[in-house]
Design an enzyme around this catalytic site. Structure first.
Site, short mmCIF file in Angstrom:
data_model
loop_
_atom_site.label_atom_id
_atom_site.label_comp_id
_atom_site.label_asym_id
_atom_site.label_seq_id
_atom_site.Cartn_x
_atom_site.Cartn_y
_atom_site.Cartn_z
N GLU A 1 -5.87 -7.68 0.01
CA GLU A 1 -6.56 -7.22 1.22
C GLU A 1 -7.98 -6.79 0.87
OE1 GLU A 1 -5.11 -4.28 3.92
OE2 GLU A 1 -3.08 -5.09 3.90
N GLU B 1 0.79 -1.23 0.00
CA GLU B 1 0.00 0.00 0.00
C GLU B 1 0.83 1.28 0.00
OE1 GLU B 1 -3.17 0.48 2.76
OE2 GLU B 1 -4.06 -1.46 2.35
#
Length: 303
Positions: A208, A20
């Site tokens: 995720e 991320e």
């Protein structure tokens, strides 16, 4: 990465170079909400650029040291929803948000540079790009990891070149998690299609996805039906994407356990397993039993 690849490369097959970058560059180097607590575009933009340089260099190092590595990276991606006084301005805001939140993190590695046409403020990147950098950013990855939680809202701002941070939305008709994030499963399908449209990633993996709710342990059970509904709707989007021909190779829920959520601490609960933080006792939530059932497990929830 060469040291890690040389040490673990005979045991680890699948590698994700970053987790991320949007989160740690924006929250850590733009808004100052996460470590190292820096603020402003003059911190944010060089952080993004160095992520690209490090991704390409890391992939090269792993392939030189590890045994048959499968190398990818993972990005928080979102299908931004523009808003403004009229459809044209809403679309312009949407394109700018998509350029900043998605394309700026995907396209330099594909040799496409930064999307300055849709987000003119990205021209500031020229301050930090040295000769040969854009060529050094290019990298062929074996997969792209997709992290998706919600669609963001992107309001139009009439000042040329100005980019404002999109928000999580405040639509009263849309269910939200305890973090205030709108539950919009359709965005996951949109993101998977967006990644696939580049035709440069052999496969995608949803690395995720999940939702936090104010879970309560009552009579030895956590009845988190809202989380089950969240996963049902998002896995349906994955199934539909596969049926459209998108090469999705997996879905990982966030998270197995309730845990420490960055600057939000222990308050948000994302887990399939409830954690009593005082005693460290673990109790499988209804969603955990449901997930096990989807995977062909034999776990049975309490009556």
């Amino acid at each position: 990465m060469a040291v890690v690849g040389d040490t673990l490369g005979d045991r680890v097959t699948n590698w994700m170079l970053f987790n991320e970058p949007l989160s740690f560059t924006m929250l850590g180097y733009m808004l100052g909400e996460h470590a190292p607590g820096r603020r402003g575009l003059n911190n944010f933009f060089p952080a993004i650029h160095h992520v690209h340089l490090a991704t390409a260099a890391g992939a090269t190092a792993l392939r030189a040291t590890a045994t048959d590595p499968v190398v990818g990276t993972t990005h928080y991606l979102t299908a931004a929803k523009g808003s403004g006084p009229g459809p044209n301005l809403a679309q312009r805001a949407e394109r700018a948000a998509n350029a900043m939140l998605n394309r700026a993190f995907l396209e330099p590695g594909l040799g496409l540079g930064y999307p300055v046409d849709d987000a003119p403020i990205l021209r500031m990147m020229r301050r930090y790009i040295q000769d040969g950098d854009l060529e050094r950013c290019e990298v062929d990855l074996d997969f792209m990891g997709v992290q998706y939680y919600t669609r963001l809202r992107a309001p139009f701002r009439p000042i040329p070149g100005l980019w404002t941070i999109p928000g999580f939305g405040d639509d009263p008709d849309v269910e939200k998690t305890s973090m205030g994030w709108e539950i919009r499963p359709e965005g996951l399908g949109m993101v998977l299609d967006m990644v696939n449209a580049y035709d440069r990633f052999p496969r995608s993996v949803v690395t995720e996805g999940g939702a936090s709710f104010p879970d309560r342990l009552m009579a030895e059970r956590v009845r988190d039906s809202r989380r089950i509904a969240y996963y049902e709707s998002h896995l349906a989007q994955v199934r539909a994407a596969i049926d459209r021909g998108v090469p999705v190779d997996g879905y990982f829920c966030w998270s197995l356990l309730d845990n420490f959520e960055w600057a939000a601490g222990y308050e948000p609960r994302f887990g399939l397993v409830y954690v009593d933080y005082e005693t460290q006792r673990r109790v499988v939530k209804d969603s955990g039993y449901w997930f096990a059932d989807q995977l062909g497990g034999t776990a049975v929830p309490p009556a």
